[in-house]
Design an enzyme around this catalytic site. Structure first.
Site, mmCIF file in Angstrom:
data_model
loop_
_atom_site.group_PDB
_atom_site.id
_atom_site.type_symbol
_atom_site.label_atom_id
_atom_site.label_comp_id
_atom_site.label_asym_id
_atom_site.label_seq_id
_atom_site.Cartn_x
_atom_site.Cartn_y
_atom_site.Cartn_z
ATOM 1 N N CYS A 140 0.649 -0.927 -0.018
ATOM 2 C CA CYS A 140 0.202 0.261 -0.104
ATOM 3 C C CYS A 140 0.734 1.117 0.167
ATOM 4 O O CYS A 140 1.837 1.217 0.506
ATOM 5 C CB CYS A 140 -1.138 -0.153 1.436
ATOM 6 S SG CYS A 140 -1.726 -1.516 1.279
ATOM 7 N N ARG A 142 4.861 0.362 -5.971
ATOM 8 C CA ARG A 142 4.997 -0.317 -5.406
ATOM 9 C C ARG A 142 4.007 -1.228 -5.178
ATOM 10 O O ARG A 142 3.896 -2.766 -4.143
ATOM 11 C CB ARG A 142 4.553 0.612 -3.576
ATOM 12 C CG ARG A 142 5.419 1.914 -2.991
ATOM 13 C CD ARG A 142 5.106 2.276 -1.768
ATOM 14 N NE ARG A 142 4.970 1.088 -1.142
ATOM 15 C CZ ARG A 142 5.642 1.757 0.050
ATOM 16 N NH1 ARG A 142 6.429 2.543 0.231
ATOM 17 N NH2 ARG A 142 4.858 0.933 1.143
ATOM 18 N N TRP A 201 -3.226 -3.127 -1.616
ATOM 19 C CA TRP A 201 -2.962 -4.219 -2.176
ATOM 20 C C TRP A 201 -3.459 -5.290 -0.988
ATOM 21 O O TRP A 201 -3.294 -4.850 0.826
ATOM 22 C CB TRP A 201 -1.326 -3.988 -1.811
ATOM 23 C CG TRP A 201 -0.978 -5.344 -1.667
ATOM 24 C CD1 TRP A 201 -0.502 -5.676 -3.468
ATOM 25 C CD2 TRP A 201 -0.249 -6.650 -1.538
ATOM 26 N NE1 TRP A 201 0.525 -6.641 -3.823
ATOM 27 C CE2 TRP A 201 0.398 -6.974 -2.415
ATOM 28 C CE3 TRP A 201 -0.583 -6.749 -0.152
ATOM 29 C CZ2 TRP A 201 0.519 -9.002 -1.556
ATOM 30 C CZ3 TRP A 201 0.066 -7.955 0.297
ATOM 31 C CH2 TRP A 201 0.790 -9.473 -0.874
ATOM 32 N N ASN A 225 -1.179 2.056 6.126
ATOM 33 C CA ASN A 225 -0.930 0.525 5.766
ATOM 34 C C ASN A 225 -0.331 0.472 6.756
ATOM 35 O O ASN A 225 -0.290 0.660 8.139
ATOM 36 C CB ASN A 225 0.695 2.184 5.231
ATOM 37 C CG ASN A 225 0.527 2.424 3.535
ATOM 38 O OD1 ASN A 225 -0.237 1.862 2.824
ATOM 39 N ND2 ASN A 225 1.416 3.041 2.963
ATOM 40 N N GLY A 226 -0.430 -0.676 6.292
ATOM 41 C CA GLY A 226 -0.092 -1.637 7.775
ATOM 42 C C GLY A 226 -1.014 -2.552 8.240
ATOM 43 O O GLY A 226 -1.900 -3.426 7.029
ATOM 44 N N GLU A 249 19.661 -16.268 -7.770
ATOM 45 C CA GLU A 249 18.836 -15.043 -7.185
ATOM 46 C C GLU A 249 17.746 -14.897 -9.352
ATOM 47 O O GLU A 249 17.078 -14.387 -9.175
ATOM 48 C CB GLU A 249 19.821 -13.767 -7.401
ATOM 49 C CG GLU A 249 19.863 -12.612 -7.470
ATOM 50 C CD GLU A 249 18.316 -12.110 -7.066
ATOM 51 O OE1 GLU A 249 17.664 -12.767 -6.448
ATOM 52 O OE2 GLU A 249 17.952 -11.118 -7.377
ATOM 53 N N LYS A 292 14.665 -13.895 -10.050
ATOM 54 C CA LYS A 292 14.388 -12.728 -11.096
ATOM 55 C C LYS A 292 13.184 -13.502 -12.026
ATOM 56 O O LYS A 292 12.263 -12.726 -12.393
ATOM 57 C CB LYS A 292 15.284 -12.138 -11.692
ATOM 58 C CG LYS A 292 15.687 -10.630 -12.002
ATOM 59 C CD LYS A 292 16.193 -9.546 -10.825
ATOM 60 C CE LYS A 292 14.840 -10.633 -9.299
ATOM 61 N NZ LYS A 292 15.869 -10.033 -8.250
ATOM 62 N N GLU A 339 9.537 -14.461 -10.593
ATOM 63 C CA GLU A 339 9.139 -12.909 -10.400
ATOM 64 C C GLU A 339 8.316 -12.350 -11.565
ATOM 65 O O GLU A 339 6.452 -11.902 -11.475
ATOM 66 C CB GLU A 339 9.760 -11.734 -9.978
ATOM 67 C CG GLU A 339 9.898 -11.931 -7.851
ATOM 68 C CD GLU A 339 11.102 -11.011 -7.657
ATOM 69 O OE1 GLU A 339 11.077 -10.004 -7.430
ATOM 70 O OE2 GLU A 339 12.076 -10.875 -8.258
ATOM 71 N N HIS A 373 20.885 -36.000 -6.756
ATOM 72 C CA HIS A 373 20.852 -36.481 -5.538
ATOM 73 C C HIS A 373 18.764 -36.496 -5.625
ATOM 74 O O HIS A 373 18.466 -36.431 -4.372
ATOM 75 C CB HIS A 373 21.320 -35.535 -3.928
ATOM 76 C CG HIS A 373 23.062 -35.766 -3.785
ATOM 77 N ND1 HIS A 373 23.263 -37.153 -3.439
ATOM 78 C CD2 HIS A 373 24.034 -34.922 -4.228
ATOM 79 C CE1 HIS A 373 24.369 -37.301 -3.240
ATOM 80 N NE2 HIS A 373 24.941 -36.088 -4.035
ATOM 81 N N LYS A 402 6.700 -4.168 -3.738
ATOM 82 C CA LYS A 402 7.842 -3.518 -3.692
ATOM 83 C C LYS A 402 8.458 -3.557 -2.026
ATOM 84 O O LYS A 402 9.434 -3.653 -1.940
ATOM 85 C CB LYS A 402 8.389 -2.079 -4.270
ATOM 86 C CG LYS A 402 9.198 -1.232 -5.025
ATOM 87 C CD LYS A 402 10.735 -2.288 -5.499
ATOM 88 C CE LYS A 402 12.415 -1.954 -5.717
ATOM 89 N NZ LYS A 402 13.318 -3.117 -5.933
#
Ligand code: F6R
Length: 612
Positions: free
Chosen positions: A2, A27, A74, A100-101, A487, A491, A494, A510, A607
């Site tokens: 948010c 965000r 969000w 927000n929160g 990483e 990426k 996402e 294995h 974000k």
């Protein structure tokens, strides 16, 4: 996650609010709304969907108020829907609130408010806030500052995290904001003040900011800001200047922020090195100033973070252990904080966070401070929450990162952690100066070498075109190459929504090799001369089983064995992730473009993850 914007001044508020929300789109959100103070009432307009849809709401162009609050939501409590969007108003339409929160005790507060005759229109936790404010306001016996007192009492009841903006119909020239565990800044202009959860949203209006601390409240008029602590004592704050460039928050001719940020890496890595490393000089961390005695007392180092930032920690673990001879544990913040980790005053805990606002990372930091550990925050955002909690802070100075998928922050985090490791090793005298000097020389050459990698992306683009319809893609590597695999795989997931896994190449036999079948795509990263032969054998095993392969390497290989080989410049294997990730960032980017996806704002992601 948010986003919050607010304005109080002399100009029409609604375009400023919507412009700010557009800048916060990166965000991640699913709905948007604004409230403005109109003649004698508060207008409240909101809907699910994109910020630009707000322009289509009936009456929005007629708003003339010069005070307003705005929000991108969000969804956490309640699905994306108009009624769950912010701002939320109380039953009497006296108060409008954005938040927000997460309010953890909202069920309990909702029940209390029900019992007192309130009703609710949404499934959100937020809607209790304007009603709770109304509850205290309507019963207040205060003569002065009735509104401030009511908001203060409401905040005291809230458990969890919040950054809120409040408008009250009865005080049309005032706005009140408050924060706890969720960011909020106030930008100061002439006869006007701006509020936001993120600096970039209001950077084009001002570069002078007040940063709120946990528990702070602020009362704003167009030309004044008064601050209060959690006990409503008046406090003063220092105005800070932020030196970020407005153009750094714009696309600058690139199609997407992610592409721009990938191409900014020669510059961002150079900025991270800054004045900390100069030819033939010791690494400079005067701001930390650890003595040999202090460093010698640390018997372990924790690197704690989430997502990409955690991968930066994994990339430098081998270097810290090799150069400083201190065991390093890399941990996911959301695991660390609930596991009673073994930490005490002999532990150094380093927290890595681009935003500095990741809820789990902040909570982990607080926990380790309580146990007596020394804490260092590594962040990209000046004044962010972790920087205010940690004993020491060092900034990556990578410039604002807008795309949800982190790119330049990762390479800057590894660069900064490398500098820190070299500094520790110099103070500890734990390794031959020759070893340190060689890495220093290589580090200074990195910006040039990154430019070299970025010069030609044709092969990556072509390979992306060949495989973008795949359902699964595997990444393999050993040592630091394995950390880059993780990483690169993150990426890809996402921004392309392709299922992907990273494996330590030696682990293949294995279990995971059972997944390899004819035509599957496997990407190998081979930059460590000591491990290259082993990885080549593992790749041979997947090729034999029909895999298509893309290789990123700085070694001499028989190129004919692979479908595509991307050669990157040679460097010390300990810092090679800074180079080897770059073609793979581009690979994810081009796959996402081939699929026609929104690269900068991938679905379901935010974000800055300010809730756990
Ligand atoms: C991945 C990504 C996330 C973040 C993670 C931590 O591209 O951006 O995995 O790295 O959410 O965020 P910060 O670094 O802000 O704590």
């Amino acid at each position: 996650m948010c986003g919050i914007v607010g304005y109080i001044g002399t100009k029409k508020a609604s375009p400023i609010l919507i412009d700010g929300l557009l800048k916060l789109e990166y965000r991640g959100y699913d709905s948007a709304g604004i409230s403005t103070m109109e003649n004698g009432y508060i207008s409240n307009m909101k809907d699910k969907g994109r910020v630009k849809n707000l322009y289509e709401l009936e009456g929005i162009h007629d708003l003339s108020g010069t005070i307003g609050i705005a929000h991108t939501r969000w969804a956490t409590h309640g699905k994306p829907a108009k009624e769950n969007s912010h701002p939320h108003m109380d039953n009497s339409n006296t108060f409008s609130v954005v938040h927000n929160g997460i309010i953890e005790n909202y069920q309990e507060l909702k029940a209390f408010l029900y019992d007192n005759g309130y009703h609710f229109l949404s499934q959100t936790d937020t809607e209790i806030i304007p009603n709770l404010i109304h509850y205290y306001y309507s019963r207040s016996t205060e003569i002065d500052e009735k509104l401030l007192h009511a908001i203060h009492l409401a905040c005291k009841d809230l458990k969890g995290s919040y950054a809120i903006e409040v408008l009250c119909k009865d005080e049309p020239n005032t706005m009140i904001v408050a924060r706890k565990d969720s960011p909020l800044v106030i930008g100061v202009g002439e006869d006007e003040n701006y509020i936001s959860s993120d600096i970039p949203a209001i950077l084009s209006y001002t570069k002078n900011f007040y940063l709120l601390n946990d528990g702070d409240l602020a009362k704003l008029s167009k030309n004044q800001v008064s601050f209060y602590d959690l006990n409503l004592n008046s406090i003063s704050k220092e105005l800070k200047s932020i030196d970020w460039d407005v153009s750094a928050c714009e696309k600058d001719g690139y199609e997407d922020f992610m592409l721009k940020e990938i191409y900014e890496q020669p510059k961002s890595v150079r900025e991270t090195i800054g004045s900390r490393l100069k030819k033939n000089e010791k690494v400079n961390f005067e701001d930390i100033g650890f003595t040999k005695e202090t460093l010698s007392k640390f018997n372990k180092i924790y690197l704690v973070a989430c997502g990409t930032a955690m991968h930066a920690g994994l990339a430098v673990k081998p270097m810290i252990e090799k150069l400083c001879h201190i065991p390093v544990i890399v941990d996911i913040a959301s695991e660390f904080r609930y596991r009673e980790p073994l930490i005490d005053e002999n532990t150094l805990c380093i927290y890595i966070s681009q935003s500095g606002e990741t809820a789990d990372t902040i909570a982990a930091l607080k926990l380790s401070k309580k146990e007596g550990a020394t804490t260092i925050a590594i962040s990209n955002v000046i004044g962010s929450s972790i920087t205010r909690e940690a004993d020491y802070t060092i900034y990556t100075h990578a410039g604002p990162e807008i795309a949800v998928a982190s790119t330049k922050a990762y390479t800057s985090q590894i660069t900064l952690l490398t500098l820190l490791t070299l500094y520790f090793a110099e103070v500890l005298e734990s390794v031959d100066a020759k070893v340190i000097n060689e890495i220093k020389e290589e580090l200074l050459l990195l910006p040039e070498k990154i430019s070299e990698v970025l010069q030609d992306s044709t092969k990556v683009k072509d390979f992306a075109h060949r495989v973008y319809t795949e359902k699964d893609i595997f990444f393999l590597g050993r040592g630091t190459d394995y950390t880059v695999s993780m990483e690169a795989s993150l990426k890809l997931k996402e921004i392309s929504y392709i299922h992907s896994e990273a494996y330590a190449a030696g682990e293949l036999k294995h279990g995971p090799i059972a997944l390899i079948e004819n035509g599957i795509t496997v990407i190998g990263i081979l930059t460590d001369p000591n491990l290259v032969e082993k990885s080549v054998s593992n790749l041979q095993e997947v090729i034999t089983r029909g895999a298509k392969t893309l290789i990123v390497t700085n070694q001499e290989l028989n190129k004919e064995n692979y479908d595509e080989v991307i050669t990157i410049p040679n460097t010390n294997p300990l810092i090679s992730p800074i180079l080897s990730i770059i073609p793979l960032q581009l690979f994810s980017y081009y796959i996402s473009k081939e699929k026609g996806l929104d690269v900068d704002k991938p679905r379901n992601l935010a974000k800055s993850v300010t809730v756990e």
